[in-house]
Design an enzyme around this catalytic site. Sequence first.
Site, PDB file in Angstrom:
ATOM      1  N   ALA A 245       0.823  -1.209   0.000  1.00 33.55           N
ATOM      2  CA  ALA A 245       0.000   0.000   0.000  1.00 33.55           C
ATOM      3  C   ALA A 245       0.859   1.263   0.000  1.00 33.55           C
ATOM      4  O   ALA A 245       1.250   1.767   1.061  1.00 33.55           O
ATOM      5  CB  ALA A 245      -0.935  -0.013   1.205  1.00 33.55           C
TER       6      ALA A 245
ATOM      7  N   GLY B  92       0.557   9.256  -6.859  1.00 33.95           N
ATOM      8  CA  GLY B  92       0.781   7.960  -7.508  1.00 33.95           C
ATOM      9  C   GLY B  92       2.204   7.902  -8.022  1.00 33.95           C
ATOM     10  O   GLY B  92       3.113   7.444  -7.327  1.00 33.95           O
TER      11      GLY B  92
ATOM     12  N   THR C  11       4.390   4.114 -14.334  1.00 35.86           N
ATOM     13  CA  THR C  11       3.912   4.270 -15.715  1.00 35.86           C
ATOM     14  C   THR C  11       5.082   4.229 -16.704  1.00 35.86           C
ATOM     15  O   THR C  11       6.250   4.381 -16.326  1.00 35.86           O
ATOM     16  CB  THR C  11       3.188   5.626 -15.885  1.00 35.86           C
ATOM     17  OG1 THR C  11       4.158   6.673 -15.684  1.00 35.86           O
ATOM     18  CG2 THR C  11       2.048   5.802 -14.889  1.00 35.86           C
TER      19      THR C  11
ATOM     20  N   GLN D 279      -6.788  -8.041 -34.160  1.00 36.05           N
ATOM     21  CA  GLN D 279      -6.955  -7.881 -35.605  1.00 36.05           C
ATOM     22  C   GLN D 279      -7.013  -9.249 -36.296  1.00 36.05           C
ATOM     23  O   GLN D 279      -7.849  -9.480 -37.180  1.00 36.05           O
ATOM     24  CB  GLN D 279      -5.778  -7.042 -36.151  1.00 36.05           C
ATOM     25  CG  GLN D 279      -6.048  -6.380 -37.480  1.00 36.05           C
ATOM     26  CD  GLN D 279      -7.153  -5.327 -37.384  1.00 36.05           C
ATOM     27  OE1 GLN D 279      -7.502  -4.864 -36.303  1.00 36.05           O
ATOM     28  NE2 GLN D 279      -7.722  -4.978 -38.527  1.00 36.05           N
TER      29      GLN D 279
ATOM     30  N   GLU E 192       2.606  -0.207 -11.242  1.00 33.27           N
ATOM     31  CA  GLU E 192       4.023  -0.355 -10.822  1.00 33.27           C
ATOM     32  C   GLU E 192       4.951   0.628 -11.528  1.00 33.27           C
ATOM     33  O   GLU E 192       6.094   0.303 -11.849  1.00 33.27           O
ATOM     34  CB  GLU E 192       4.500  -1.795 -11.041  1.00 33.27           C
ATOM     35  CG  GLU E 192       3.788  -2.764 -10.119  1.00 33.27           C
ATOM     36  CD  GLU E 192       4.264  -4.190 -10.241  1.00 33.27           C
ATOM     37  OE1 GLU E 192       5.419  -4.389 -10.631  1.00 33.27           O
ATOM     38  OE2 GLU E 192       3.476  -5.088  -9.941  1.00 33.27           O
TER      39      GLU E 192
HETATM   40  C1  FAD Z   1      -5.103  -1.969 -11.531  1.00 31.24           C
HETATM   41  C2  FAD Z   1      -4.194  -1.204 -10.632  1.00 31.24           C
HETATM   42  C3  FAD Z   1      -3.485  -1.865  -9.626  1.00 31.24           C
HETATM   43  C4  FAD Z   1      -2.646  -1.135  -8.757  1.00 31.24           C
HETATM   44  N1  FAD Z   1      -2.082  -1.777  -7.683  1.00 31.24           N
HETATM   45  C5  FAD Z   1      -1.396  -1.037  -6.771  1.00 31.24           C
HETATM   46  C6  FAD Z   1      -0.922  -1.627  -5.545  1.00 31.24           C
HETATM   47  O1  FAD Z   1      -1.112  -2.834  -5.293  1.00 31.24           O
HETATM   48  N2  FAD Z   1      -0.260  -0.854  -4.653  1.00 31.24           N
HETATM   49  C7  FAD Z   1      -0.029   0.472  -4.876  1.00 31.24           C
HETATM   50  O2  FAD Z   1       0.576   1.118  -4.030  1.00 31.24           O
HETATM   51  N3  FAD Z   1      -0.478   1.080  -6.024  1.00 31.24           N
HETATM   52  C8  FAD Z   1      -1.157   0.361  -6.955  1.00 31.24           C
HETATM   53  N4  FAD Z   1      -1.639   0.952  -8.100  1.00 31.24           N
HETATM   54  C9  FAD Z   1      -1.345   2.356  -8.354  1.00 31.24           C
HETATM   55  C10 FAD Z   1      -0.419   2.573  -9.537  1.00 31.24           C
HETATM   56  O3  FAD Z   1       0.898   2.216  -9.198  1.00 31.24           O
HETATM   57  C11 FAD Z   1      -0.553   4.040  -9.960  1.00 31.24           C
HETATM   58  O4  FAD Z   1      -1.846   4.175 -10.548  1.00 31.24           O
HETATM   59  C12 FAD Z   1       0.518   4.478 -10.920  1.00 31.24           C
HETATM   60  O5  FAD Z   1       1.780   4.532 -10.291  1.00 31.24           O
HETATM   61  C13 FAD Z   1       0.227   5.863 -11.521  1.00 31.24           C
HETATM   62  O6  FAD Z   1      -0.125   6.792 -10.544  1.00 31.24           O
HETATM   63  P1  FAD Z   1      -1.466   7.665 -10.707  1.00 31.24           P
HETATM   64  O7  FAD Z   1      -2.574   6.742 -11.052  1.00 31.24           O
HETATM   65  O8  FAD Z   1      -1.609   8.502  -9.520  1.00 31.24           O
HETATM   66  O9  FAD Z   1      -1.194   8.541 -11.987  1.00 31.24           O
HETATM   67  P2  FAD Z   1      -0.468   9.981 -11.981  1.00 31.24           P
HETATM   68  O10 FAD Z   1       0.767   9.906 -11.180  1.00 31.24           O
HETATM   69  O11 FAD Z   1      -1.464  11.021 -11.650  1.00 31.24           O
HETATM   70  O12 FAD Z   1      -0.068  10.102 -13.516  1.00 31.24           O
HETATM   71  C14 FAD Z   1      -0.996  10.501 -14.517  1.00 31.24           C
HETATM   72  C15 FAD Z   1      -0.226  10.647 -15.823  1.00 31.24           C
HETATM   73  O13 FAD Z   1       0.812  11.642 -15.688  1.00 31.24           O
HETATM   74  C16 FAD Z   1       2.049  11.087 -16.071  1.00 31.24           C
HETATM   75  N5  FAD Z   1       3.156  11.655 -15.288  1.00 31.24           N
HETATM   76  C17 FAD Z   1       3.208  11.858 -13.955  1.00 31.24           C
HETATM   77  N6  FAD Z   1       4.390  12.372 -13.607  1.00 31.24           N
HETATM   78  C18 FAD Z   1       5.126  12.473 -14.757  1.00 31.24           C
HETATM   79  C19 FAD Z   1       6.452  12.915 -15.067  1.00 31.24           C
HETATM   80  N7  FAD Z   1       7.284  13.354 -14.110  1.00 31.24           N
HETATM   81  N8  FAD Z   1       6.854  12.863 -16.354  1.00 31.24           N
HETATM   82  C20 FAD Z   1       6.037  12.416 -17.329  1.00 31.24           C
HETATM   83  N9  FAD Z   1       4.765  11.982 -17.083  1.00 31.24           N
HETATM   84  C21 FAD Z   1       4.319  12.000 -15.820  1.00 31.24           C
HETATM   85  C22 FAD Z   1       1.909   9.582 -15.793  1.00 31.24           C
HETATM   86  O14 FAD Z   1       2.855   8.821 -16.522  1.00 31.24           O
HETATM   87  C23 FAD Z   1       0.476   9.355 -16.244  1.00 31.24           C
HETATM   88  O15 FAD Z   1       0.432   9.219 -17.634  1.00 31.24           O
HETATM   89  C24 FAD Z   1      -2.476   0.250  -8.962  1.00 31.24           C
HETATM   90  C25 FAD Z   1      -3.173   0.904  -9.986  1.00 31.24           C
HETATM   91  C26 FAD Z   1      -4.041   0.196 -10.773  1.00 31.24           C
HETATM   92  C27 FAD Z   1      -4.843   0.957 -11.799  1.00 31.24           C
END
Ligand code: FAD
Length: 390
Positions: free
Chosen positions: A135, A142, A376, A347, A374
């Site tokens: 967590a 994120g 992006t 496809q 894990e």
């Molecule tokens: C199905 C699923 C399972 C998950 N499981 C877990 C879990 O078990 N434990 C846990 O802790 N988390 C978990 N997560 C969270 C996941 O790790 C985050 O969703 C992910 O790290 C992205 O964070 P965010 O969703 O807040 O997106 P954001 O951080 O808000 O990012 C949004 C967009 O902005 C881009 N961005 C942000 N900063 C930058 C930068 N500096 N340069 C370029 N682009 C940037 C990102 O790449 C993305 O495209 C899970 C998420 C999902 C959807």
Amino acid sequence: MDFSIPDDLAELVTSYRSFLDREARPLEDRYRDRLQDDVFDEEMREAGAALRRRSAELGFYGAHMPEDVGGWGLSTLGTALLVEAGAATGLRFASYTLGPPNPEAPTPILMGLPEHLRDKHVVPLVKGQTTMCFALTEPEAGSDAQSIQTTAVLDGDAWVLNGRKHFITNGAEADVALVFAVTDRDKRADGGITAFLVARDVPGFSVGKRQRNLAGETNQAELVFDDCRVPVENVVGEVGFGFQQAMRFLNGGRAAIGALCVGIAQHLIDLCVEQANARQAFGRPIGKNQAVQWMVADSAVEVHAARLMTHHLAWLVDSGQYPIAQSSMVKLHNTEMVGRVADRAVQVFGGMGLVSEGPVEWIYRWVRMLRVVEGTSEIQRVVIARSLGL
Ligand SMILES: Cc1cc2nc3c(=O)[nH]c(=O)nc-3n(C[C@H](O)[C@H](O)[C@H](O)COP(=O)(O)OP(=O)(O)OC[C@H]3O[C@@H](n4cnc5c(N)ncnc54)[C@H](O)[C@@H]3O)c2cc1C
């Protein structure tokens, strides 16, 4: 340079595959209709938990964990080969068989617990008797994980946690949670975030709403900490160094997620070849058309490259290195690769690629998530660029 897979690992993969055929495939067949409707109900969860315990009995489940907590101390390469083999079956129940709760999971971090807590919490995890979740992510943080808001304040013999996590995989079911919280606001990532092991039944810890994802699964959840008192002995590793542990965990899991992508992509190629040979159009199999052959050939090239990258990363880790850039390269390359392979598979299957009764539609949706979870793709590029001096 020797690219061959050692005999003992090849034998291990063979016996793991036959275990899946014997014990996971019948479950997949039994619940096929529900899986097709994205239903994963209590009965199926129980069947998955029984399969998990069975896999632990045979030693596969916690194989990558150290021997003193019941694992086999399996190498990163061995673990990657098992993950690839499981994913290549295309069985959704296979995800229950390697743990805990999956090989990217944070359990190696838990070796930082005092010995009596390892016996209490880590051994049952390796035996498949309990599960855990990781967590870190919060609504406000994120990608920028060092900006988490959950706090932990020392009060006598306990740390008091307050805050909210979201998107936590297995969050609603886990018996224990590895929770990251701010212990020093001024220091943040630089000595101000700490990892805690929080048991499910601790007062002040509750599960918020379950979150439904693109693949129709409901195994993400919010976790809420409301004056939740966690004993001081439940600090994992050193106070203030949780952020480093989280990053180490995420990096350490890259070979496994890379192998997962390779296995799924291989499964998609196998499905495409079968379909291209069987499906007739204009009086001959669609696979006789160069356009279809090229789609499958392009996928095969990409999977081959991804597999080599994954094995190389595993070799680096097994040689005692800490390859940050190569880890990010594998995460970036393989998760994007499997997206392209899934797109081509849709496809090749035509309309049958777009409906849930076909075998590729759910995979197309599921693999899309891998480019976000894990870390992006963009964050992986940031890490790679930084390693190049940018
Ligand atoms: C199905 C699923 C399972 C998950 N499981 C877990 C879990 O078990 N434990 C846990 O802790 N988390 C978990 N997560 C969270 C996941 O790790 C985050 O969703 C992910 O790290 C992205 O964070 P965010 O969703 O807040 O997106 P954001 O951080 O808000 O990012 C949004 C967009 O902005 C881009 N961005 C942000 N900063 C930058 C930068 N500096 N340069 C370029 N682009 C940037 C990102 O790449 C993305 O495209 C899970 C998420 C999902 C959807």
